[in-house]
Design an enzyme around this catalytic site. Structure first.
Site, PDB file in Angstrom:
ATOM      1  N   ASP A  51      47.420  12.179  20.452  1.00 28.81           N
ATOM      2  CA  ASP A  51      47.853  10.863  20.930  1.00 28.81           C
ATOM      3  C   ASP A  51      48.540  10.918  22.293  1.00 28.81           C
ATOM      4  OD1 ASP A  51      46.891   9.252  18.885  1.00 28.81           O
ATOM      5  OD2 ASP A  51      48.687   9.472  17.668  1.00 28.81           O
ATOM      6  N   GLU A  70      54.314  15.134   9.791  1.00 35.02           N
ATOM      7  CA  GLU A  70      54.436  14.412  11.063  1.00 35.02           C
ATOM      8  C   GLU A  70      55.631  13.465  10.942  1.00 35.02           C
ATOM      9  OE1 GLU A  70      54.727  11.349  13.339  1.00 35.02           O
ATOM     10  OE2 GLU A  70      53.079  10.712  12.048  1.00 35.02           O
ATOM     11  N   ASP A 104      49.904  12.907   8.370  1.00 39.73           N
ATOM     12  CA  ASP A 104      50.314  11.938   9.374  1.00 39.73           C
ATOM     13  C   ASP A 104      51.231  10.890   8.753  1.00 39.73           C
ATOM     14  OD1 ASP A 104      50.201  11.390  12.042  1.00 39.73           O
ATOM     15  OD2 ASP A 104      48.302  10.303  11.997  1.00 39.73           O
TER      16      ASP A 104
END
Length: 206
Positions: free
Chosen positions: A112, A58, A11
């Site tokens: 998300d 990401e 991430d």
């Protein structure tokens, strides 16, 4: 992590190129400075130690050319989100016809995002209309339309949340960014799964 899974997603990959550093004890992030991250050398050492492992970077948002250069130098696939593609014009970089890099992972949406059904229900009429025209569909089965579109893209991998496979709406989204409570509560039981999902996924991926 790699003892439990085949592919690891990192991430906020941008932070390995550069990140915002603030003094300890700061009440907010206003006073800080941009600091150079560890970059390619860190990953070279990781790959040297662990061997050929698969890592997804990401790279969503305004990451900048330096982050993209770092990702490409490491040959890590980046991320593409279909929901983002229908929130703009025809030159949107997340639309399948604009994807240029097959070394990517395409998602209908991530943890998300809203579920695809929830996204459609809240989308503007302009975005709904563009989605329907783009796929030549009625809009009655948004979740599986997105699944089919993801599987048909040029991306190396396609990932779809189980909520989209089940055609669930916003009540079952995983996370609402910026909200501190009520997240990560989605659960499903084995009796919620059925053979129609298997048939649908098998049909699309054949």
């Amino acid at each position: 992590n790699l003892s439990n899974m085949d592919i690891l997603r990192i991430d906020h990959f941008r932070g390995f190129d550069s990140y915002w550093e603030i003094p300890f004890g700061s009440e907010n992030a206003i006073k800080g400075k941009l600091v150079k991250g560890p970059g390619k050398e860190l990953f070279d050492e990781i790959l040297k130690e662990l061997g050929e492992i698969e890592i997804i970077a990401e790279d969503l948002g305004d990451v900048g050319p330096a982050t993209e250069l770092l990702r490409k130098s490491l040959d890590f696939p980046g991320m593409k989100i279909l929901q983002f593609g229908f929130e703009g014009e025809s030159d949107n970089v997340y639309l399948p016809h604009n994807l240029e890099d097959s070394n990517s992972v395409i998602y209908s949406g991530t943890h998300d995002n809203d579920t695809s059904k929830g996204w459609y229900e809240k989308a503007s009429e302009k975005n709904k209309d563009y989605y329907r025209k783009y796929l030549n569909v009625s809009g009655e089965d948004i979740s599986w339309d997105f699944i089919r579109l993801a599987f048909a893209s040029i991306s190396k991998y396609a990932i779809v949340p189980i909520q989209d496979v089940m055609s669930l709406d916003s009540d079952d989204r995983m996370n609402l960014p910026g909200v501190g409570a009520g997240n990560w509560q989605f659960r499903y039981t084995s009796d919620m799964l059925n053979k129609e999902y298997i048939k649908g996924l098998s049909y699309i991926s054949d």
